[in-house]
Design a protein around this motif. Structure first.
Motif, PDB file in Angstrom:
ATOM      1  N   SER A 195      27.267   8.215  28.992  1.00 16.42           N
ATOM      2  CA  SER A 195      28.236   9.221  28.180  1.00 16.42           C
ATOM      3  C   SER A 195      29.665   8.634  28.429  1.00 16.42           C
ATOM      4  CB  SER A 195      28.021  10.408  29.121  1.00 16.42           C
ATOM      5  OG  SER A 195      26.937  10.833  28.817  1.00 16.42           O
ATOM      6  N   PRO A 196      30.613   9.158  27.478  1.00 11.13           N
ATOM      7  CA  PRO A 196      31.919   8.643  27.385  1.00 11.13           C
ATOM      8  C   PRO A 196      32.745   9.318  28.863  1.00 11.13           C
ATOM      9  CG  PRO A 196      31.572  10.233  25.773  1.00 11.13           C
ATOM     10  CD  PRO A 196      30.128   9.826  26.105  1.00 11.13           C
ATOM     11  N   THR A 197      33.873   8.700  28.957  1.00 16.31           N
ATOM     12  CA  THR A 197      34.394   9.318  29.927  1.00 16.31           C
ATOM     13  C   THR A 197      35.730   9.674  29.738  1.00 16.31           C
ATOM     14  OG1 THR A 197      35.413   7.064  30.709  1.00 16.31           O
ATOM     15  CG2 THR A 197      33.415   7.929  31.885  1.00 16.31           C
ATOM     16  N   GLY A 198      36.449  10.772  30.581  1.00 20.50           N
ATOM     17  CA  GLY A 198      37.878  11.243  29.813  1.00 20.50           C
ATOM     18  C   GLY A 198      37.540  12.426  29.112  1.00 20.50           C
ATOM     19  N   TYR A 199      36.451  12.912  28.655  1.00 23.42           N
ATOM     20  CA  TYR A 199      36.121  14.212  28.013  1.00 23.42           C
ATOM     21  C   TYR A 199      35.470  15.045  28.804  1.00 23.42           C
ATOM     22  CZ  TYR A 199      37.801  11.004  24.058  1.00 23.42           C
ATOM     23  OH  TYR A 199      38.508  10.207  23.386  1.00 23.42           O
ATOM     24  N   TYR A 200      35.301  16.380  28.465  1.00 21.38           N
ATOM     25  CA  TYR A 200      34.676  17.266  28.889  1.00 21.38           C
ATOM     26  C   TYR A 200      33.826  18.321  27.730  1.00 21.38           C
ATOM     27  CZ  TYR A 200      39.361  19.370  28.290  1.00 21.38           C
ATOM     28  OH  TYR A 200      40.423  19.909  27.683  1.00 21.38           O
ATOM     29  N   ALA A 201      33.007  19.247  28.261  1.00 19.01           N
ATOM     30  CA  ALA A 201      32.385  19.858  27.156  1.00 19.01           C
ATOM     31  C   ALA A 201      33.219  21.094  27.028  1.00 19.01           C
ATOM     32  CB  ALA A 201      31.127  20.505  28.084  1.00 19.01           C
ATOM     33  N   ALA A 202      33.094  21.780  25.706  1.00 21.01           N
ATOM     34  CA  ALA A 202      33.984  22.829  25.300  1.00 21.01           C
ATOM     35  C   ALA A 202      33.925  24.106  26.327  1.00 21.01           C
ATOM     36  CB  ALA A 202      33.484  23.301  23.898  1.00 21.01           C
ATOM     37  N   SER A 203      32.813  24.122  26.835  1.00 26.91           N
ATOM     38  CA  SER A 203      32.713  25.339  27.955  1.00 26.91           C
ATOM     39  C   SER A 203      33.423  25.059  28.996  1.00 26.91           C
ATOM     40  CB  SER A 203      31.435  25.496  28.117  1.00 26.91           C
ATOM     41  OG  SER A 203      30.840  24.188  29.029  1.00 26.91           O
ATOM     42  N   GLU A 204      33.971  23.903  29.354  1.00 21.99           N
ATOM     43  CA  GLU A 204      34.863  23.639  30.453  1.00 21.99           C
ATOM     44  C   GLU A 204      36.362  24.004  30.319  1.00 21.99           C
ATOM     45  OE1 GLU A 204      34.687  21.821  33.402  1.00 21.99           O
ATOM     46  OE2 GLU A 204      32.870  22.451  33.552  1.00 21.99           O
ATOM     47  N   ALA A 205      36.770  23.878  28.746  1.00 20.23           N
ATOM     48  CA  ALA A 205      37.825  24.600  28.772  1.00 20.23           C
ATOM     49  C   ALA A 205      38.490  26.044  29.032  1.00 20.23           C
ATOM     50  CB  ALA A 205      38.250  24.390  27.102  1.00 20.23           C
ATOM     51  N   LEU A 206      37.250  26.842  29.432  1.00 17.45           N
ATOM     52  CA  LEU A 206      37.662  28.177  29.906  1.00 17.45           C
ATOM     53  C   LEU A 206      38.102  28.049  31.188  1.00 17.45           C
ATOM     54  CD1 LEU A 206      34.576  29.987  28.242  1.00 17.45           C
ATOM     55  CD2 LEU A 206      36.882  29.924  27.486  1.00 17.45           C
ATOM     56  N   LYS A 207      37.671  27.093  32.126  1.00 16.46           N
ATOM     57  CA  LYS A 207      38.072  26.785  33.214  1.00 16.46           C
ATOM     58  C   LYS A 207      39.334  26.272  33.601  1.00 16.46           C
ATOM     59  CE  LYS A 207      33.102  25.937  34.251  1.00 16.46           C
ATOM     60  NZ  LYS A 207      32.070  25.370  35.054  1.00 16.46           N
ATOM     61  N   ARG A 208      40.031  25.713  32.495  1.00 15.29           N
ATOM     62  CA  ARG A 208      41.266  25.040  32.694  1.00 15.29           C
ATOM     63  C   ARG A 208      42.340  25.815  32.504  1.00 15.29           C
ATOM     64  NH1 ARG A 208      40.043  19.224  32.777  1.00 15.29           N
ATOM     65  NH2 ARG A 208      37.839  18.930  32.451  1.00 15.29           N
ATOM     66  N   THR A 209      43.460  25.406  32.908  1.00 15.41           N
ATOM     67  CA  THR A 209      44.840  26.327  32.829  1.00 15.41           C
ATOM     68  C   THR A 209      45.503  25.707  31.492  1.00 15.41           C
ATOM     69  OG1 THR A 209      44.955  26.310  35.223  1.00 15.41           O
ATOM     70  CG2 THR A 209      47.265  26.748  34.088  1.00 15.41           C
ATOM     71  N   ILE A 210      45.982  26.544  30.752  1.00 14.53           N
ATOM     72  CA  ILE A 210      46.776  26.332  29.585  1.00 14.53           C
ATOM     73  C   ILE A 210      48.026  25.595  29.875  1.00 14.53           C
ATOM     74  CG2 ILE A 210      47.887  27.359  27.548  1.00 14.53           C
ATOM     75  CD1 ILE A 210      45.608  29.261  27.315  1.00 14.53           C
ATOM     76  N   ASN A 211      48.245  24.341  29.046  1.00 15.41           N
ATOM     77  CA  ASN A 211      49.694  23.654  29.442  1.00 15.41           C
ATOM     78  C   ASN A 211      50.192  23.534  28.023  1.00 15.41           C
ATOM     79  OD1 ASN A 211      51.845  22.359  30.196  1.00 15.41           O
ATOM     80  ND2 ASN A 211      50.722  21.026  31.910  1.00 15.41           N
ATOM     81  N   ALA A 212      51.246  24.052  27.560  1.00 16.43           N
ATOM     82  CA  ALA A 212      51.892  23.860  26.397  1.00 16.43           C
ATOM     83  C   ALA A 212      52.323  22.445  26.352  1.00 16.43           C
ATOM     84  CB  ALA A 212      53.065  24.830  25.990  1.00 16.43           C
ATOM     85  N   LYS A 213      52.543  21.626  27.246  1.00 16.11           N
ATOM     86  CA  LYS A 213      52.942  20.357  27.385  1.00 16.11           C
ATOM     87  C   LYS A 213      51.985  19.340  26.939  1.00 16.11           C
ATOM     88  CE  LYS A 213      57.311  21.288  29.936  1.00 16.11           C
ATOM     89  NZ  LYS A 213      58.016  20.790  31.234  1.00 16.11           N
ATOM     90  N   SER A 214      50.952  19.828  27.293  1.00 12.73           N
ATOM     91  CA  SER A 214      49.561  18.879  27.327  1.00 12.73           C
ATOM     92  C   SER A 214      49.246  18.841  25.546  1.00 12.73           C
ATOM     93  CB  SER A 214      48.576  19.436  27.789  1.00 12.73           C
ATOM     94  OG  SER A 214      47.338  18.467  27.713  1.00 12.73           O
TER      95      SER A 214
END
Length: 267
Positions: free
Chosen positions: A241-260
């Motif tokens: 599996s490729p590295t540096g990526y995450y599943a779409a479901s993981e996005a709900l666990k992350r903090t929104i950062n406008a600069k990202s």
């Protein structure tokens, strides 16, 4: 836009329905003939199924009536002939049929028989004079010919007809269906010069200059593939599996950062 859509539907109908051996060019709708004189019926092979060479015989009948109530004088044939690729007309002699009906509107039926089935086609309606019979000749208010029928078994014959027709240059073909060579299977490397050049001449286009009741549509057919594609499972091991990526479901666990650039802070 509405006019274009209507024209598109008409052309689509004709293209789908062009599987036929005969396309009539004469007599024209509304012509008047004396029953005592021969009438020349002109036709062409539109290239569909069946081919003219597949027809054993064609009976010509004189008919009258509306499209929904066709009345043909089947006991008194106009004549019978054997079609050929070079035959483009038939001389109909009605002198012996004048006592069958009254003066009025008539049309011809072509009933063709071959080993693959039968076809029925109708000419445009015309007016006959000099008729002395009691059967009333009428068009029933219809201005277009009745719909014909084609019971020929197409099966795989379609490809054989297309293959044979490919021996005739495309621009030399006539009729409402033209046949083009099949796209060849690409090779493993390019051997042609890397400069663009035209392989075949361009084809001409003409437009209707007057209103017409029946469009003359042309469509092109090509044969099926002449080669087969071998398929087998891919036994090569899957990559990790490729590295540096995450599943779409993981996005709900992350903090929104406008600069990202991704809108989320990487964990």
């Amino acid at each position: 836009m509405l006019a274009f859509y209507t024209l598109f539907l008409l052309l689509s109908f004709i293209i789908v329905g062009t599987k036929a051996d005969y396309t009539f060019t004469s007599p024209a709708a509304g012509q008047t003939f004396a029953a005592s004189s021969p009438i020349t019926i002109k036709f062409e092979d539109d290239g569909g199924i069946p081919a003219m060479t597949e027809i054993t015989s064609t009976q010509v009948l004189l008919c009258t009536g509306s499209n929904s109530a066709i009345s043909c004088f089947s006991d008194n044939l106009v004549g019978t002939f054997t079609p050929s690729e070079s035959k483009t007309s038939y001389e109909a002699n009605l002198a012996s049929l004048t006592s069958l009906g009254s003066n009025g509107r008539y049309f011809f039926q072509f009933y063709s028989v071959g080993s693959g089935g039968t076809t029925i086609h109708y000419t445009e309606r015309f007016t006959l004079t000099g008729m002395t019979g009691t059967t009333k000749a009428t068009d029933g208010g219809d201005t277009t010919p009745p719909t014909g029928s084609n019971s020929f078994n197409t099966g795989n014959d379609d490809d054989s007809v297309i293959t044979k027709s490919n021996t005739i240059p495309y621009l030399s073909q006539t009729g409402r269906i033209r046949y083009a060579p099949m796209q060849m299977q690409p090779g493993s490397k390019v051997t042609h010069a890397l400069t663009a050049s035209r392989r075949f001449p361009t084809s001409s286009v003409t437009y209707f200059t007057d209103y017409t009741l029946r469009a003359y549509a042309i469509t092109t057919k090509t044969p099926s593939w002449s080669y087969t594609i071998s398929q087998a499972p891919n036994w090569v091991a899957t990559l990790p599996s490729p590295t540096g990526y995450y599943a779409a479901s993981e996005a709900l666990k992350r903090t929104i950062n406008a600069k990202s650039k991704r809108g989320y802070v990487d964990l």
